[in-house]
Design an enzyme around this catalytic site. Structure first.
Site, mmCIF file in Angstrom:
data_model
loop_
_atom_site.group_PDB
_atom_site.id
_atom_site.type_symbol
_atom_site.label_atom_id
_atom_site.label_comp_id
_atom_site.label_asym_id
_atom_site.label_seq_id
_atom_site.Cartn_x
_atom_site.Cartn_y
_atom_site.Cartn_z
ATOM 1 N N ASP A 242 73.666 11.072 -51.816
ATOM 2 C CA ASP A 242 73.136 10.581 -52.609
ATOM 3 C C ASP A 242 72.669 11.629 -53.797
ATOM 4 O OD1 ASP A 242 71.002 8.626 -53.750
ATOM 5 O OD2 ASP A 242 69.408 10.033 -53.213
ATOM 6 N N GLU A 272 77.374 10.318 -55.131
ATOM 7 C CA GLU A 272 76.659 9.631 -56.592
ATOM 8 C C GLU A 272 76.395 10.413 -57.534
ATOM 9 O OE1 GLU A 272 72.579 7.271 -57.579
ATOM 10 O OE2 GLU A 272 72.771 8.937 -56.313
#
Ligand code: CA
Ligand code: CA
Ligand code: CA
Length: 499
Positions: A242, A272
């Site tokens: 993340d 990400e």
């Protein structure tokens, strides 16, 4: 991955009901998902967030609490308990599906106690500009994990890890109890923001909560130890990292190498890095030496723009400035995710009419590792407040039927050479010639205008093809040179496979 074409599903969206049933659902659905052609699932964060049983998972509180301890008002997470998570992974493995764990290293939220520390306030919009004196602050930075004690009276050590987080494990925090109204990011004593992060706002190390200091030896040690623990506990096959643009990029490579060595397995990793600037993605790939794939955010943005542009959008440009064009082996291609869906932080919806076209573009071409979004596959219905403060009710269409057709075509026909016919602003197409193990070939044609057609070579003379989408009922037969005039209806896509 085997020689089978891989397909990932992001197996959640922001508004899955907080009923603790998602892990059970994974176990129940694993056989069907495998039969449809899915080879991996990206599951949401499995550890306890500050919102307890309601937290989507990104408000990380305790990495070692996979729904096992009574913390933040709940034993289970939004998705279930630790045992159910482990069962879900096992069920997926039984059907040949890999599981990628969602890993949040950037921040921690929901500290148990306040601490007094020293810090300098910085401008939230320019992290290079101090806006006040070095001063005493009172901050929520002490994480004691009171629920993670062993069984009393003998075992009073915390289970799995004895480390408590303190202010010195973090670079910064955005709330000071001594000056509650001030909008500032407080850079803690002796700290500096990470280098090799995104440069938006001057330096985008700080995103939210207590921002971890990736130069602090105890932090690095604890996260590596957690990786070992996770591998022993869950047997996941890879990771979705993340918010990587907010963390020192080298750390991911360092952590991954450590965890791979420990597990003695080749663990997959995708980050990400939500930026539409290809140069920023490129920089991350360089620093991590190509060890971590990235989601193709620029491609998502092109889909978003194309879906709004209608027939004014030049489809020949759909892959311009995308990661899948520049780094095809490191691009995870996607249409939508839990941040871009309506009412979420990065809302940039791909309009429903364009979704089948977009999915054909990621599922039926040679390049990229495609990821199908849960809410596109199953549909979704929810209510939430928009940016204007009003409540909205959202229905997302279910595209399962056409996506299942694409998955079938991907699994059986999307192989071999690829001939592109990106020669018209409104109608583009390509063919796959197949290979020895997957003969027959496939032609794909799509348009954002009225009914379209295109002469394309599929390499099979006198062979008859049908449109697997069912949009066009008539079949098409190639000529003696293996060419045919393939067609599609206005604003749609047709996928031609052997009859
Ligand atoms: Ca950070
Ligand atoms: Ca940091
Ligand atoms: Ca730092």
């Amino acid at each position: 991955m085997s020689d089978k074409n891989g397909v990932m599903m992001q197996y959640f969206h922001w508004y899955n009901p907080a009923d603790g049933n998602l892990w059970k659902q994974v176990a129940e659905q694993a056989a069907e998902l495998a039969a449809k052609g899915f080879t991996s699932l990206w599951l949401p964060p499995a550890y306890k967030g500050t919102g307890g049983g309601l937290d989507v998972g990104y408000g990380v509180y305790d990495l070692f609490d996979l729904g096992e301890f009574d913390q933040k008002g709940s034993v289970r997470t939004k998705y279930g308990t630790k045992d159910e998570y482990i069962q879900a992974i096992k069920a997926a493995h039984d059907h040949g599906i890999q599981i990628y764990a969602d890993v949040v290293f950037n921040h921690r939220l929901g500290a148990d106690q306040e601490e007094v520390a020293d810090a300098t306030p910085f401008d939230p919009n320019n992290r290079n500009r101090a806006i006040g004196e070095y001063q005493k602050v009172k901050v929520w930075t002490h994480f004691t994990f009171p629920g993670r004690l062993g069984k009393k009276p003998f075992d009073i050590e915390k289970q799995y890890s004895s480390l408590e987080w303190h202010w010195w494990h973090f670079d910064a925090i955005d709330y000071n109890s001594y000056n509650q109204g001030e909008k500032a990011i407080y850079l803690l004593k002796g700290k500096e923001f990470d280098r090799d992060v995104d440069l938006e706002k001057g330096n985008f190390d700080y995103l939210m909560g207590c921002d971890l200091d990736m130069d602090q030896p105890e932090v690095k040690g604890e996260l590596k130890y957690w990786g070992e623990w996770l591998m022993d506990t869950t047997r996941v096959d890879g990771f979705r990292f993340d918010a990587v643009k907010h963390v020192r990029a080298e750390f991911f490579q360092e952590w991954l190498e450590h965890t791979r060595n420990y597990a003695k397995r080749d663990l997959y990793a995708v980050g990400e890095y939500w930026s539409y600037q290809l140069e920023a993605l490129d920089h991350f790939i360089k620093v991590t030496e190509g060890k971590v794939s990235l989601f193709d955010a620029p491609l998502h943005y092109n889909f978003h723009a194309a879906s709004l542009g209608g027939n004014n959008y030049d489809l020949r440009q759909i892959f311009t400035n995308t990661l899948v064009k520049q780094q095809p082996t490191l691009a995870v291609t996607l249409v939508e995710n839990h941040d871009s869906q309506p009412l979420q932080s990065l809302e940039s919806v791909v309009e429903p009419w364009f979704k089948p076209l977009a999915y054909a573009l990621i599922l039926l071409r040679r390049e990229g590792y495609p990821c199908i979004f849960y809410a596109d596959y199953y549909g979704a219905h929810y209510k939430d407040k928009g940016r204007d403060g009003n409540e909205y009710e959202i229905w997302l269409d279910c595209f399962k039927e056409i996506l299942d057709h694409f998955l079938f075509a991907r699994e059986h026909y999307s192989y071999g050479n690829q001939y592109d016919y990106f020669d018209h602003p409104n109608t583009i197409g390509w063919t796959r010639l197949g290979d020895e193990a997957h003969p027959g070939g496939m032609a794909v044609i799509l348009t954002n205008g009225s009914d379209g057609y295109k002469w394309m070579e599929i390499g099979q003379p006198h062979k008859t093809y049908k449109d697997i989408t069912g949009h066009i009922k008539e079949t098409i037969t190639t000529n003696e040179h293996g060419w045919a005039k393939f067609n599609c209806l206005g604003g749609s896509v047709s996928v031609w496979i052997p009859q």
